[in-house]
Design a protein around this motif. Structure first.
Motif, PDB file in Angstrom:
ATOM      1  N   ASP A 119     -18.234 -11.475  25.611  1.00 21.85           N
ATOM      2  CA  ASP A 119     -17.341 -12.389  26.324  1.00 21.85           C
ATOM      3  C   ASP A 119     -16.048 -12.640  25.570  1.00 21.85           C
ATOM      4  N   THR A 122     -13.688  -9.798  26.196  1.00 22.31           N
ATOM      5  CA  THR A 122     -13.152  -9.888  27.556  1.00 22.31           C
ATOM      6  C   THR A 122     -12.088 -10.971  27.655  1.00 22.31           C
ATOM      7  N   PHE A 149     -15.371 -10.329  35.713  1.00 20.49           N
ATOM      8  CA  PHE A 149     -16.696 -10.098  35.133  1.00 20.49           C
ATOM      9  C   PHE A 149     -17.837 -10.319  36.124  1.00 20.49           C
ATOM     10  N   ASP A 210     -19.490 -20.473  32.750  1.00 17.89           N
ATOM     11  CA  ASP A 210     -18.780 -19.691  31.732  1.00 17.89           C
ATOM     12  C   ASP A 210     -17.917 -20.600  30.860  1.00 17.89           C
ATOM     13  N   ILE A 213     -14.940 -17.040  28.084  1.00 17.24           N
ATOM     14  CA  ILE A 213     -13.805 -16.377  28.736  1.00 17.24           C
ATOM     15  C   ILE A 213     -12.834 -17.402  29.301  1.00 17.24           C
TER      16      ILE A 213
END
Length: 274
Positions: A119, A122, A149, A210, A213
């Motif tokens: 992560d 990314t 994602f 999340d 990210i």
């Protein structure tokens, strides 16, 4: 066949490891003291349970306004990213299933990196992309990052569903005079719906919780629920309101999972009936 005590003990340990933290989140949503996070006073007396944290949430109390704002932002982004990911992921899965050439092999290879990429990598790569494009971080950058994602998970779940799909059903629809759009919406989509729902639920879950990210691509005033909670867990006296809101999210998730299971079962029954 008798079960050994060891297997029962292992099962109990695993269940306790998985579910005791969830139970504690629910219980601490009723804690009376938000500063000490304790159900007991200084003299060791039990103070009981309170529903004031839920009252604050439902009344929109000023103490939890920022928390509620981050919660609704997370729901909005998760909902939009789920819809977009399902549309793009289903289209990509159909393309990978129908056409098998070198270009599609490259396409298939590009589906996997978001599944295995860390992560933090990314998040950094997306942040550098937005900086290079001179895009201000905010709502739209978070949405783009989440779609990036989430879409791969939808592709893989729909592809798994397509492995059991008999293409002769579509060909039969064409032979009976159905056009491409009619064949898709009335023949293919009902069969693919369980896979799409499963991918959508997975995308929604990944999006709404999340942290890593999102922390790279959010801007001022665009804290999602997970990023806001992570910043207040160590110092806020309104922490029980987080547990209360998390409990409501848990109930909502269970209801959503139940509805999806009913829809999936209904779709499978219709498919078998045909």
């Amino acid at each position: 066949m008798k079960r050994s005590m060891f297997s029962v003990a292992v099962l109990g340990f695993v269940l306790a490891f998985l579910y005791i933290p969830i139970v504690l989140v629910v219980v601490y949503g009723f804690v009376p003291n938000g500063i000490s996070m304790s159900f007991f006073d200084a003299q060791g007396g039990f103070m009981g349970f309170t529903g004031k944290w839920y009252q604050q949430i439902f009344s929109g109390h000023y103490a939890v306004q920022a928390l509620l704002q981050s919660f609704w932002l997370s729901l909005t982004i998760a909902g939009l990213s789920t819809v977009i990911s399902c549309a793009l992921g289903t289209t990509a899965a159909l393309a990978l299933h129908r056409w098998r050439d070198r270009l599609q092999s490259l396409h298939h290879a590009l589906v996997y990196p978001p599944l295995i990429m860390p992560d933090i990598l990314t998040g950094i790569s997306l942040l550098m992309l937005f900086v290079a494009a001179k895009v201000d971080c905010g709502f739209w950058t978070i949405l783009i990052a989440h779609v990036t994602f989430c879409v791969s998970y939808v592709v893989m779940t729909v592809l798994a569903r397509l492995q059991d799909f008999d293409d002769r059903i579509t060909e039969a629809a064409f032979d009976l005079g159905a056009g491409p759009w009619y064949a898709f919406f009335h023949v293919e989509l009902p069969i693919l719906l369980p896979g799409i729902i499963a991918g959508g639920l997975l995308a929604f879950t990944l999006s709404i919780d999340d942290v890593v990210i999102t922390s790279f691509v959010n801007g001022a005033g665009t804290n999602t629920f997970p990023t806001y909670v992570s910043s207040m867990t160590k110092h806020s006296k309104n922490l029980p309101s987080v547990f209360a809101l998390s409990t409501l999210m848990l109930i909502f998730t269970c209801v959503l999972a139940g509805i999806s299971k009913l829809l999936t079962a209904k779709s499978l029954n219709k498919t078998k009936g045909k």
